[in-house]
Design a protein around this motif. Structure first.
Motif, PDB file in Angstrom:
ATOM      1  N   VAL A   1       0.838  -1.204   0.000  1.00 37.17           N
ATOM      2  CA  VAL A   1       0.000   0.000   0.000  1.00 37.17           C
ATOM      3  C   VAL A   1       0.875   1.257   0.000  1.00 37.17           C
ATOM      4  N   LEU A   2       1.899   1.250   0.831  1.00 38.42           N
ATOM      5  CA  LEU A   2       2.795   2.411   0.896  1.00 38.42           C
ATOM      6  C   LEU A   2       3.579   2.585  -0.401  1.00 38.42           C
ATOM      7  N   MET A   3       4.052   1.491  -0.955  1.00 39.85           N
ATOM      8  CA  MET A   3       4.790   1.575  -2.221  1.00 39.85           C
ATOM      9  C   MET A   3       3.891   2.093  -3.337  1.00 39.85           C
ATOM     10  N   LYS A   4       2.650   1.664  -3.344  1.00 38.01           N
ATOM     11  CA  LYS A   4       1.699   2.138  -4.341  1.00 38.01           C
ATOM     12  C   LYS A   4       1.532   3.659  -4.205  1.00 38.01           C
ATOM     13  N   GLN A   5       1.420   4.128  -2.968  1.00 37.75           N
ATOM     14  CA  GLN A   5       1.317   5.571  -2.727  1.00 37.75           C
ATOM     15  C   GLN A   5       2.582   6.278  -3.207  1.00 37.75           C
ATOM     16  N   GLY A   6       3.728   5.703  -2.896  1.00 37.28           N
ATOM     17  CA  GLY A   6       5.000   6.313  -3.285  1.00 37.28           C
ATOM     18  C   GLY A   6       5.179   6.384  -4.787  1.00 37.28           C
ATOM     19  N   VAL A   7       4.866   5.297  -5.486  1.00 38.88           N
ATOM     20  CA  VAL A   7       4.985   5.281  -6.946  1.00 38.88           C
ATOM     21  C   VAL A   7       4.011   6.285  -7.546  1.00 38.88           C
ATOM     22  N   GLY A   8       2.794   6.338  -6.999  1.00 39.56           N
ATOM     23  CA  GLY A   8       1.804   7.309  -7.468  1.00 39.56           C
ATOM     24  C   GLY A   8       2.294   8.738  -7.286  1.00 39.56           C
TER      25      GLY A   8
END
Length: 179
Positions: free
Chosen positions: A94-101
């Motif tokens: 979830v955090l990586m998805k936020q970061g990539v976004g």
């Protein structure tokens, strides 16, 4: 009372990491102006734009918002770092998805464009203020977002991008003085 609207996930944003369904729901009024509390991994401004719904277009003044995006990353970065150090890899997606976004948002907005996920490699070819081998590195991260190496790569991309952003702001500040 805010009104939620159902939107199709446009071809430009169709990517399985960010959208598992072909439709999503947004509160339109929330994006009539700038909101620093938006969920960047959902690309709400772009969703509205590609669905021809009138809303704020932050990429038109993207450089103004990038500092805020970089600050958001610092919080995500420290959370990811902690989870990886505690070997809680399952909690990082979830955090990586936020970061990539956030990263994609920052790169596209700095170049005055809304995010395009479907063919980001071709879109980024014309970008000038980006880290070296950006498209390849992003492809690696998108293919394995919850891996530690993807986190390290994203962290490094943010560090390099921040330097590019600072140069961009200095250059533009000087060119505005000469006008």
């Amino acid at each position: 009372m805010t009104q939620s609207i159902s939107l199709k996930v446009p071809e430009e944003l169709d990517h399985p990491l960010f959208f598992s369904k072909k439709e999503t729901i947004l509160e339109k009024e929330r994006f009539a102006g700038w909101s620093g509390t938006i969920p960047f991994e959902a690309f709400p401004y772009e969703l509205l734009y590609y669905n021809n719904v009138e809303a704020y277009a932050p990429w038109n003044m993207g450089a103004l918002h990038i500092k805020e995006l970089l600050e958001k990353w610092k919080g995500i970065d420290s959370e990811c770092s902690l989870l990886f150090s505690e070997r809680k890899v399952g909690q990082t997606l979830v955090l990586m998805k936020q970061g990539v976004g956030l990263f994609l948002t920052a790169v596209f907005w700095m170049h005055g464009k809304p995010v395009v996920l479907s063919d980001f490699r071709a879109e980024m070819e014309s970008f000038t203020n980006v880290p070296v081998n950006l498209a390849e590195r992003l492809s690696f991260i998108l293919a394995r977002p919850a891996f530690f190496h993807s986190y390290r790569q994203l962290s490094e991309l943010f560090r390099e991008f921040e330097k590019q952003y600072v140069k961009f702001m200095i250059k533009n500040k000087n060119s505005q003085k000469n006008v």
